[in-house]
Design an enzyme around this catalytic site. Structure first.
Site, PDB file in Angstrom:
ATOM      1  N   VAL A 171       0.854  -1.203   0.000  1.00 44.40           N
ATOM      2  CA  VAL A 171       0.000   0.000   0.000  1.00 44.40           C
ATOM      3  C   VAL A 171       0.893   1.257   0.000  1.00 44.40           C
ATOM      4  CG1 VAL A 171      -1.680   1.330   1.359  1.00 44.40           C
ATOM      5  CG2 VAL A 171      -1.917  -1.155   1.160  1.00 44.40           C
ATOM      6  N   HIS A 172       1.952   1.224   0.822  1.00 37.46           N
ATOM      7  CA  HIS A 172       2.874   2.366   0.949  1.00 37.46           C
ATOM      8  C   HIS A 172       3.517   2.706  -0.404  1.00 37.46           C
ATOM      9  CE1 HIS A 172       5.981   4.856   2.791  1.00 37.46           C
ATOM     10  NE2 HIS A 172       6.912   4.105   2.265  1.00 37.46           N
ATOM     11  N   VAL A 173       4.030   1.677  -1.089  1.00 41.92           N
ATOM     12  CA  VAL A 173       4.704   1.910  -2.373  1.00 41.92           C
ATOM     13  C   VAL A 173       3.680   2.372  -3.414  1.00 41.92           C
ATOM     14  CG1 VAL A 173       6.011   0.820  -4.246  1.00 41.92           C
ATOM     15  CG2 VAL A 173       6.552   0.264  -1.870  1.00 41.92           C
TER      16      VAL A 173
END
Ligand code: HEM
Length: 214
Positions: A171-173
Site C-alpha cells: 500500500v505504501h509503495v
C-alpha cells in the site's frame, strides 16, 4: 542552478533520513524474500535472493534484526509528525475525495496525512512484533531456552506481523507512486511548492514561517 538554491523547492527529508529509508527498504526486501522462502515450499525459489536455502536460514534473522534497528533510528524522530489529530478523522472519513484527488474538500494536512500516519503506526507495531518474536524463534541463540508453547506462539505472531507488514509496504509503495512528486521527496529530498501546497498545506505554511518550520 544547484537544486538547493532553487526557490521553488522545499526540503522534505534530509540526507540521513533518506539513506536510512532506503537501507530499510532494501533490508525489508531481503528479509521478506528469504522469510517467505522459509515459510512455504511454493515460495522456496525466493531463497535465491540470499544465496540459497542454507544462507537464508543463517542470514534471515540478521537481516531482519538490522532492518528493525535501522527502522527504529529512522522512524523514532518521526513519531511527533505522525501523532493523530482531530482533523485526521475527517480526512479518513473523506477517503473518496482523497482517491478522486479533490484535496480542496479535505482538511489542511500537516507533514503527513492520516493515511500515512495510520500506516506509520502499523509499520512500527509490525516491526516491533517481528523483532521480538524473531528473537524468540531464533534457534541458534534463544529458542532453546524458551518453553515450546512460547516459541510456537511467537512463530505464529511472526508470520502474522510479516503478512501485515508486506501488505502495508505494498500500500505504501502504491501510494508513493500514485501521488505524483512523492518519490522525489525520498530520492532528491525535495518537493515543489505546488506539491506542498496541494498535498500538505499546513506543513507548507509551517515551512514558510521565518523560523523555517523549527
Ligand atoms: C521500494 C519501496 C519504497 C518506496 C518506493 C517508498 C517510498 C516512500 C516515499 C516517497 C516516502 C515519502 C513520503 C512523504 O514524504 O510524504 C516514504 C516515507 C516513508 N517510508 Fe517508504 N518507501 C518504500 C519502502 C518502505 C519500507 C519497506 C518501509 C518500512 C518497512 C517504509 C517506511 C516509510 C516511512 C515510515 C516513511 C515516513 C512516512 C510516515 O512517517 O508516515 N518505506 N517512503
Amino acid at each position: 542552478m544547484a537544486e538547493h538554491d532553487r526557490p521553488d523547492l522545499i526540503e522534505r527529508h534530509g540526507r540521513q533520513e533518506r539513506l536510512q529509508h532506503w537501507v530499510v527498504a532494501l533490508l525489508f526486501l531481503l528479509a521478506a524474500a528469504s522469510g517467505m522462502a522459509l515459510f512455504h515450499p511454493a515460495l522456496f525459489w525466493l531463497a535465491a535472493v540470499l544465496g540459497g536455502g542454507t544462507w537464508s536460514v543463517i542470514l534471515h534473522p540478521f537481516v531482519g534484526l538490522a532492518m528493525a534497528l535501522v527502522f527504529a533510528r529512522f522512524a523514532a524522530p518521526q513519531w511527533g509528525d505522525n501523532r493523530l489529530l482531530p482533523n485526521d478523522r475527517v480526512w479518513l472519513e473523506r477517503l473518496r475525495e482523497v482517491i478522486e484527488g479533490r484535496d480542496e474538500h479535505l482538511p489542511e494536512v500537516g507533514k503527513y496525512n492520516a493515511g500515512q500516519k495510520v500506516l506509520y503506526f502499523v509499520m512500527v507495531a509490525c516491526v516491533a512484533v517481528l523483532a521480538l518474536t524473531g528473537l524468540a524463534i531464533w534457534r541458534r541463540y534463544f529458542a532453546g531456552g524458551l518453553p515450546v508453547g512460547v516459541v510456537r506462539a511467537a512463530a505464529l505472531l511472526h508470520a502474522l506481523a510479516a503478512f501485515v507488514l508486506v501488505l502495508g509496504a505494498v500500500v505504501h509503495v502504491a501510494a508513493a507512486l500514485w501521488v505524483k512528486g512523492a518519490v522525489g521527496a525520498m530520492t532528491r529530498g525535495t518537493v515543489t511548492i505546488g506539491w506542498a501546497w496541494k498535498h500538505h498545506r499546513a506543513w507548507f505554511r509551517q515551512m514558510i514561517r521565518p523560523t523555517g518550520g523549527r
